[in-house]
Design a protein around this motif. Structure first.
Motif, PDB file in Angstrom:
ATOM      1  N   PHE A 171       0.702  -1.132  -0.153  1.00 39.66           N
ATOM      2  CA  PHE A 171       0.004  -0.200   0.019  1.00 39.66           C
ATOM      3  C   PHE A 171       0.767   1.058  -0.028  1.00 39.66           C
ATOM      4  N   GLY A 172       1.595   1.472   1.116  1.00 36.63           N
ATOM      5  CA  GLY A 172       2.450   2.767   1.077  1.00 36.63           C
ATOM      6  C   GLY A 172       3.910   2.204   0.643  1.00 36.63           C
ATOM      7  N   TYR A 173       4.830   3.100   0.085  1.00 37.19           N
ATOM      8  CA  TYR A 173       5.923   2.650  -0.471  1.00 37.19           C
ATOM      9  C   TYR A 173       6.924   3.865   0.153  1.00 37.19           C
ATOM     10  N   ASP A 174       8.315   3.567   0.170  1.00 40.52           N
ATOM     11  CA  ASP A 174       9.415   4.515   0.377  1.00 40.52           C
ATOM     12  C   ASP A 174       9.389   5.650  -0.397  1.00 40.52           C
ATOM     13  N   ASN A 175       9.028   5.769  -1.587  1.00 36.21           N
ATOM     14  CA  ASN A 175       8.653   6.880  -2.320  1.00 36.21           C
ATOM     15  C   ASN A 175       7.260   7.244  -2.346  1.00 36.21           C
ATOM     16  N   PRO A 176       6.794   8.297  -1.473  1.00 34.24           N
ATOM     17  CA  PRO A 176       5.220   8.348  -1.047  1.00 34.24           C
ATOM     18  C   PRO A 176       4.421   8.637  -2.466  1.00 34.24           C
ATOM     19  N   ASN A 177       5.134   8.818  -3.416  1.00 34.13           N
ATOM     20  CA  ASN A 177       4.430   9.277  -4.617  1.00 34.13           C
ATOM     21  C   ASN A 177       4.144   7.989  -5.298  1.00 34.13           C
ATOM     22  N   TYR A 178       4.483   6.904  -5.050  1.00 31.01           N
ATOM     23  CA  TYR A 178       4.017   5.463  -5.472  1.00 31.01           C
ATOM     24  C   TYR A 178       2.914   4.820  -4.895  1.00 31.01           C
ATOM     25  N   SER A 179       2.597   5.348  -3.618  1.00 34.15           N
ATOM     26  CA  SER A 179       1.614   4.942  -2.653  1.00 34.15           C
ATOM     27  C   SER A 179       0.136   4.702  -3.186  1.00 34.15           C
ATOM     28  N   TYR A 180      -0.398   3.679  -2.882  1.00 36.16           N
ATOM     29  CA  TYR A 180      -1.752   3.600  -3.179  1.00 36.16           C
ATOM     30  C   TYR A 180      -2.958   4.621  -2.269  1.00 36.16           C
ATOM     31  N   THR A 181      -3.852   4.826  -2.811  1.00 35.67           N
ATOM     32  CA  THR A 181      -5.003   5.261  -1.883  1.00 35.67           C
ATOM     33  C   THR A 181      -5.800   4.101  -1.646  1.00 35.67           C
ATOM     34  N   ASN A 182      -7.224   4.617  -0.729  1.00 36.91           N
ATOM     35  CA  ASN A 182      -8.090   3.667  -0.551  1.00 36.91           C
ATOM     36  C   ASN A 182      -8.947   3.457  -1.593  1.00 36.91           C
ATOM     37  N   ALA A 183      -9.006   4.561  -2.503  1.00 41.55           N
ATOM     38  CA  ALA A 183      -9.740   4.329  -3.812  1.00 41.55           C
ATOM     39  C   ALA A 183      -9.111   3.465  -4.781  1.00 41.55           C
ATOM     40  N   ASP A 184      -8.076   3.097  -4.794  1.00 38.51           N
ATOM     41  CA  ASP A 184      -7.328   2.253  -5.518  1.00 38.51           C
ATOM     42  C   ASP A 184      -7.654   0.647  -5.131  1.00 38.51           C
ATOM     43  N   LEU A 185      -8.005   0.510  -4.148  1.00 37.72           N
ATOM     44  CA  LEU A 185      -8.632  -0.835  -3.502  1.00 37.72           C
ATOM     45  C   LEU A 185      -9.766  -1.544  -4.139  1.00 37.72           C
ATOM     46  N   ASN A 186      -9.898  -1.152  -5.591  1.00 35.99           N
ATOM     47  CA  ASN A 186     -11.063  -1.487  -6.392  1.00 35.99           C
ATOM     48  C   ASN A 186     -10.859  -3.011  -7.242  1.00 35.99           C
ATOM     49  N   GLY A 187     -10.026  -3.762  -6.879  1.00 36.30           N
ATOM     50  CA  GLY A 187      -9.828  -5.033  -7.414  1.00 36.30           C
ATOM     51  C   GLY A 187      -9.189  -4.994  -8.898  1.00 36.30           C
ATOM     52  N   ASN A 188      -8.582  -3.803  -9.384  1.00 34.23           N
ATOM     53  CA  ASN A 188      -8.336  -3.848 -10.629  1.00 34.23           C
ATOM     54  C   ASN A 188      -7.131  -2.716 -10.763  1.00 34.23           C
ATOM     55  N   THR A 189      -6.691  -2.192  -9.809  1.00 35.44           N
ATOM     56  CA  THR A 189      -5.810  -1.324 -10.091  1.00 35.44           C
ATOM     57  C   THR A 189      -4.239  -1.322  -9.786  1.00 35.44           C
ATOM     58  N   ALA A 190      -4.022  -1.923  -8.726  1.00 30.78           N
ATOM     59  CA  ALA A 190      -2.714  -2.384  -8.375  1.00 30.78           C
ATOM     60  C   ALA A 190      -1.943  -3.523  -9.292  1.00 30.78           C
ATOM     61  N   PHE A 191      -0.890  -3.262  -9.694  1.00 33.86           N
ATOM     62  CA  PHE A 191      -0.219  -4.083 -10.655  1.00 33.86           C
ATOM     63  C   PHE A 191      -0.443  -5.508 -10.080  1.00 33.86           C
TER      64      PHE A 191
END
Length: 534
Positions: free
Chosen positions: A280-300
């Protein structure tokens, strides 16, 4: 002082000068060759798994066109970090200018930066603090019995019937497996040659008995065996051990390494993938996800999990340990549509405060089920029997019993197995966002599935077998939407035909002699088996 401040500003500005991105290709020029020669890309066991579940091969199974990889690799300033045939994409690293320059290549369809603010189609990503790496498990004391974590799920009933995972293969994606090749709790695996192989994707090394202890703990919940102290839920399954997680840092490349490992697991014929990781969160915060991304089809990694399921694999994932934080929700890939996300309860089946909750951004129930993840019994890297807590342990406890259940129900598809497990859970008719569907009962799952798997005699009958010119299929009266699907031993679709009436005929004179797998679906009845064509 002014010079020092300027230097610090320049340093901060360059920390993330190298960007991570995915480059997607337009096509696979050699697709026809590979689909006509499937053993060039998949093992026979993988083809058998597909055929048994009626899953046809497609372009996603075809490797990336090597000349495309070569040209990207040779491009100035570009480092290739990982690849995915399912996505037809490479995970790359370079400057923004060097990455965007790849769009000039005629076979490049798109570039997708991990930093969404660099993608023209998206808005600036929400800033988040860099995370402290937490692998969701911690040792407490060196004492305990594993009876409760198995009996809570009625797994002992399957074991008593000699369903211990024999013949099923589980891939474990994790951070390392030190001690698995040397300590007593894993001696049973070693003696029976049940460690089938593995790979360290992080180091690009064949050495996988190394890295972080987390994977050792996870594996022991399924495969550990010390009589009177620890019995894993699938002690006789086969295992592949893949290191995809870098415990020293958090970067999206770990998602790509997971997808790469899942593709290897698929090609090897793995039945189940256990993942006790989340991103969810990454060392580079610009790479981090938001709760809206938890939709089953966003994260690689989530998209990769969705594809893995379409290949006939059961995926089990820890729900996450953020339930008592400001952001209590599950993390990718647990948001995938058909992944079984597992939460954690204590020994008395009360939800743990740390167990991540749902729903997904699109409103789906998560976690799916729960198991003991508080004071669970595992083995450490020294071979000591200890207790540990986390959804990282509750997930493999469930994954192991799924292997046992599938061993008992070999004719079921991955989708059917998941549904049977959910329906056996104690909150199935009234799920919530903490327990999901609740604590599964694997004895009930086996009993209910066995009853439905044995239709009345004569309801579906296929003859003659062996067949020469015409195959007859007897169906129940008033059956609608019946279909037969036939695969050869390479997993290639040979025939798919609708069936009409109570006695349908299928012409087989044009089919080559050999052994085929058939799958008949008729009014909710499923029948699979082997057909010999003479």
């Amino acid at each position: 002082m002014r010079l020092i401040c300027i230097y610090l500003l320049l340093l901060c500005g360059n920390i993330f000068a190298q960007q991570d991105a995915w480059v997607y290709f337009t096509d696979k020029p050699q697709a026809e060759f590979y689909l006509n020669n499937p053993l060039e890309m998949l093992s026979q066991r993988a083809l058998n798994r597909r055929a048994a579940q009626g899953i046809a091969l497609d372009a996603k199974d075809v490797p990336i066109h090597q000349p495309y990889i070569d040209q990207v690799t040779a491009s100035p300033g570009i480092t290739v970090m990982a690849q995915s045939k399912w996505m037809n994409a490479l995970h790359i690293r370079g400057t923004v200018a060097d990455i965007n320059a790849l769009l000039a290549l005629p076979f490049v369809e798109a570039v997708d930066f991990a930093d969404n603010s660099l993608n023209s189609r998206t808005a600036q990503a929400q800033q988040q603090q860099a995370v402290t790496k937490n692998l969701d498990v911690s040792a407490t004391f060196s004492y305990g019995t594993s009876a409760n974590q198995v009996q809570m799920l009625n797994g002992q009933v399957l074991h008593q019937q000699d369903y211990t995972g024999t013949g099923k293969i589980i891939a474990v994606m994790d951070a390392g497996f030190p001690g698995v090749n040397t300590t007593q709790p894993f001696q049973r695996l070693q003696n029976n040659n049940l460690i089938l192989g593995g790979y360290n994707f992080v180091q690009r090394s064949p050495e996988f008995y190394t890295g972080h202890y987390h994977g050792t703990y996870v594996l022991s919940a399924m495969a550990g065996f010390v009589e009177g102290q620890l019995v894993g839920t699938a002690p006789d399954a086969g295992y592949y051990l893949f290191i995809t997680e870098n415990s020293a840092s958090e970067n999206p490349v770990e998602e790509s390494l997971w997808v790469e490992a899942a593709e290897m697991a698929d090609s090897l014929g793995v039945d189940i993938i256990n993942t006790s990781l989340g991103y969810f969160g990454y060392d580079n915060p610009n790479y981090s996800y938001t709760n809206a991304d938890l939709n089953g089809n966003t994260a690689f990694i989530t998209r990769g999990a969705n594809i893995a399921f379409t290949r006939g694999i059961v995926l089990v994932n820890s729900g996450g340990n953020s339930g008592n934080t400001a952001n209590p929700y599950i993390t990718p890939p647990a948001d995938a549509y058909n992944i079984l996300a597992v939460g954690a309860v204590n020994a008395t089946e009360v939800i743990s405060p740390f167990s991540s909750i749902g729903p997904t951004a699109d409103g789906r129930i998560k976690p799916d089920v729960v198991a003991q993840g508080v004071g669970s019994v595992v083995a450490d890297t020294n071979g000591s029997i200890i207790t540990a807590s986390g959804t990282s342990i509750s997930a493999p406890i469930v994954a192991g019993l799924i292997a046992c259940l599938w061993q008992a129900l070999p004719g079921k598809t991955n989708s059917e197995i998941l549904q049977i497990v959910k329906q056996s859970a104690d909150r199935y008719t009234n799920p919530d966002m903490q327990y999901g569907y609740g604590v599964p009962d694997f004895a009930q799952a086996l009993q209910s599935a066995t009853v439905t798997e044995q239709p009345e005699p004569g309801r579906v009958h296929i003859y003659p077998n062996p067949v020469t010119d015409t195959l007859i299929i007897a169906l129940p009266q008033n059956t609608v939407n019946a279909t037969i699907i036939l695969f050869n031993t390479l997993g290639q679709l040979v025939l798919q035909q609708p069936l009409a009436g109570s006695q349908a005929s299928v012409a087989t004179e044009g089919i080559a002699t050999g052994i085929y797998t058939y799958r008949i679906e008729a009014g909710g009845i499923l029948k699979t088996g082997k057909l010999v064509k003479q």
